[in-house]
Design an enzyme around this catalytic site. Structure first.
Site, PDB file in Angstrom:
ATOM      1  N   ARG A  77       0.967  -1.081   0.047  1.00 60.24           N
ATOM      2  CA  ARG A  77       0.048   0.217   0.059  1.00 60.24           C
ATOM      3  C   ARG A  77       0.977   1.220  -0.143  1.00 60.24           C
ATOM      4  NH1 ARG A  77      -2.430   3.024   4.671  1.00 60.24           N
ATOM      5  NH2 ARG A  77      -3.568   4.590   3.836  1.00 60.24           N
ATOM      6  N   HIS A 121      -2.853  11.027   0.733  1.00 60.27           N
ATOM      7  CA  HIS A 121      -2.116  10.748   2.263  1.00 60.27           C
ATOM      8  C   HIS A 121      -1.664  12.063   2.555  1.00 60.27           C
ATOM      9  CE1 HIS A 121      -0.804   7.452   5.036  1.00 60.27           C
ATOM     10  NE2 HIS A 121      -0.764   8.301   5.415  1.00 60.27           N
ATOM     11  N   GLU A 167      -7.319   8.680   6.411  1.00 65.47           N
ATOM     12  CA  GLU A 167      -7.783   9.257   7.629  1.00 65.47           C
ATOM     13  C   GLU A 167      -8.311  10.643   7.621  1.00 65.47           C
ATOM     14  OE1 GLU A 167      -4.832   8.844  10.736  1.00 65.47           O
ATOM     15  OE2 GLU A 167      -4.438   6.564  10.284  1.00 65.47           O
ATOM     16  N   ASN A 254      -7.222   1.696   9.837  1.00 64.75           N
ATOM     17  CA  ASN A 254      -5.957   2.014  10.284  1.00 64.75           C
ATOM     18  C   ASN A 254      -6.350   1.999  11.955  1.00 64.75           C
ATOM     19  OD1 ASN A 254      -5.199   2.535   7.829  1.00 64.75           O
ATOM     20  ND2 ASN A 254      -4.954   4.968   8.191  1.00 64.75           N
ATOM     21  N   TYR A 256      -4.372   1.194  15.580  1.00 67.29           N
ATOM     22  CA  TYR A 256      -2.937   1.009  16.465  1.00 67.29           C
ATOM     23  C   TYR A 256      -3.177   0.456  17.853  1.00 67.29           C
ATOM     24  CZ  TYR A 256      -0.625   2.816  12.271  1.00 67.29           C
ATOM     25  OH  TYR A 256      -0.332   3.160  11.361  1.00 67.29           O
ATOM     26  N   GLU A 314      -3.505  -0.209   8.197  1.00 71.48           N
ATOM     27  CA  GLU A 314      -2.277   0.104   9.109  1.00 71.48           C
ATOM     28  C   GLU A 314      -2.299  -0.419  10.446  1.00 71.48           C
ATOM     29  OE1 GLU A 314      -1.362   4.219   9.438  1.00 71.48           O
ATOM     30  OE2 GLU A 314      -1.924   4.576   7.124  1.00 71.48           O
TER      31      GLU A 314
HETATM   32  C1  GCO Z   1      -1.446   7.561  10.227  1.00 74.68           C
HETATM   33  C2  GCO Z   1      -0.837   7.861   8.916  1.00 74.68           C
HETATM   34  C3  GCO Z   1       0.548   7.328   9.097  1.00 74.68           C
HETATM   35  C4  GCO Z   1       1.410   7.135  10.256  1.00 74.68           C
HETATM   36  C5  GCO Z   1       1.191   5.832  10.812  1.00 74.68           C
HETATM   37  C6  GCO Z   1       2.075   6.152  12.145  1.00 74.68           C
HETATM   38  O1  GCO Z   1      -2.276   6.714  10.342  1.00 74.68           O
HETATM   39  O2  GCO Z   1      -1.201   8.705  11.130  1.00 74.68           O
HETATM   40  O3  GCO Z   1      -1.537   6.858   7.919  1.00 74.68           O
HETATM   41  O4  GCO Z   1       1.042   8.260   7.889  1.00 74.68           O
HETATM   42  O5  GCO Z   1       2.727   7.583   9.998  1.00 74.68           O
HETATM   43  O6  GCO Z   1       0.032   5.734  11.332  1.00 74.68           O
HETATM   44  O7  GCO Z   1       1.803   7.001  12.902  1.00 74.68           O
END
Ligand code: GCO
Length: 415
Positions: A77, A121, A167, A254, A256, A314
């Site tokens: 990606r 992006h 995002e 995305n 985390y 992500e």
């Molecule tokens: C985000 C972006 C990425 C970041 C990654 C780490 O999700 O903020 O897509 O560009 O670099 O998430 O923070």
């Protein structure tokens, strides 16, 4: 955990973005983007760095793709830089820009790796910001549409998976509301980003498993924000919103971390604002490693949106880039192995036990890279980048772990 824990055809990949990886900001007739401008402003970037070189993928994409292939990855990606295709945002397409992405796409396909392409992006052409304040002006819809059309025309014969905006929530909150990312404005917008859902859009679902209070506060924050947007900006016309409903082929997520907050609205909004505004806190996402969060999130999307095809676009964690950390310690990233092992185990359960329709998983990221306003201070890669020695790519333990996880099965299957 191994490929055998996922359905046949499940896609494993790594994710990146043009501005964080390519470098070559003045090559190939590329125009200035708002991040070129923003990163020059004093105090904006934690380590006073910029992405002029980043990790130089503009010149090294072939060898980087060899690394992906060696790991056994199925997909890559990446995003297209609008200001490489249209240096001034509109007008005649820049052939050097189109040629770069053609070469990237052709090399990926030659090596059996599927391109997943994000149209936007965060790196808006500066000229659109200067000419009519970028995302604050309706004109951007027409200009984005033309940009997308040229990308589909140039690459659509080979690129089958497109993502529109990475995002949008981050763009709005961090770029225009809090102003701590490019273009560093403090205004409001949001509806312009929602009109063009061609194939997928990645909502910013960082903190899904949150207590009702957090959800309430979060949504009330969102609601207030939306109210503010509605009051100050024209409503999205019904004929436009009808274009949106059901227009996505898959949902890019995305994800985390997961936040856990007491029944305390101010603390929650403080976290959201703090999280979005301070460099130290920006790393806080990855202090909370909560693997069950991805399973709960997948079930939430299943139940709330009718189990649409989902792709985790992500997922990853960072290590601090500190000069005193010895190379061998930085390469032995056992915590990152545990992170991905446990998130993938939960994702497999979401698919196998909860029947969530998850189709793919992208690691953020293949390489350490330029982390926006945190500069090079955060290392997210499966490969370590030696910034002091020609940006050499050095596999971390996590890269070897993924290679075993991805290739062992396929090698065994091929025997
Ligand atoms: C985000 C972006 C990425 C970041 C990654 C780490 O999700 O903020 O897509 O560009 O670099 O998430 O923070």
């Amino acid at each position: 955990i191994s490929r055998a824990d996922f359905p046949d055809g499940f896609i494993f990949g790594t994710a990146s973005s043009a501005y964080q990886f390519e470098g070559a900001v003045n090559e190939g007739n590329k125009g200035t983007s708002i991040w070129d401008t923003f990163s020059k402003q004093p105090g904006r970037i934690l380590d006073f760095s910029n992405a002029k070189t980043a990790v130089d993928q503009y010149h090294r994409f072939k060898s980087d793709i060899d690394l992906m292939k060696d790991l056994g990855m199925d997909a890559y990606r990446f995003s297209i830089s609008w200001s490489r295709i249209f240096p001034n945002g509109t007008g005649e397409p820049n052939h050097a820009g189109i040629e770069y992405y053609n070469n990237l796409i052709d090399d990926l396909l030659e090596k059996g790796i599927q391109p997943y392409v994000t149209l936007y992006h965060w790196d808006l052409p500066q000229m659109l910001e200067d000419r009519y304040e970028g995302w604050l002006n309706d004109q951007i819809v027409k200009d984005f549409e033309h940009y997308a059309f040229i990308c589909f025309k140039a690459f659509g014969d080979r690129v089958k998976y497109w993502l529109t905006f990475n995002e949008p929530h981050s763009i709005v909150l961090q770029g225009y509301d809090l102003g701590f990312q490019a273009p560093g404005r403090c205004s409001i917008l949001g509806h312009l980003l929602c009109r063009k859902g061609q194939s997928s859009i990645e909502p910013y679902i960082v903190a899904h498993n949150i207590l009702l209070s957090h959800a309430a506060a979060y949504h009330s924050y969102q609601h207030n924000f939306k109210k503010l947007v509605a009051e100050r900006l024209p409503e999205i016309k019904p004929e436009v919103s009808s274009l949106l409903v059901g227009s996505l082929d898959f949902v890019g997520i995305n994800h985390y971390t997961t936040l856990y907050a007491r029944n305390d609205r101010t603390r929650i909004e403080k976290f959201i604002l703090q999280d979005a505004s301070s460099d130290a806190a920006a790393n806080s996402h990855w202090l909370h490693i909560v693997p069950w969060g991805i399973r709960k999130l997948a079930k939430y999307v299943r139940d709330r949106y009718g189990n649409p095809p989902m792709v985790i676009t992500e997922n990853g964690m960072d290590d601090p880039n500190k000069p005193h950390i010895a190379l061998n310690k930085a390469l032995q990233d056992d915590k990152r192995i545990r992170y991905h092992r446990d998130y993938l185990s939960n994702l497999s359960a979401a698919i196998r036990q909860d029947n969530c329709d998850v189709r793919g998983y992208f690691v953020w990221s293949l390489l350490d890279n330029w982390e926006w306003n945190m500069g090079y201070s955060a290392r997210f890669g499966l490969y370590y980048i030696d910034y002091r020695n020609n940006l050499t790519r050095i596999p971390k333990a996590s890269a070897k772990w993924f290679r075993n996880m991805l290739r062992l099965d396929s090698d065994l299957r091929n025997q």
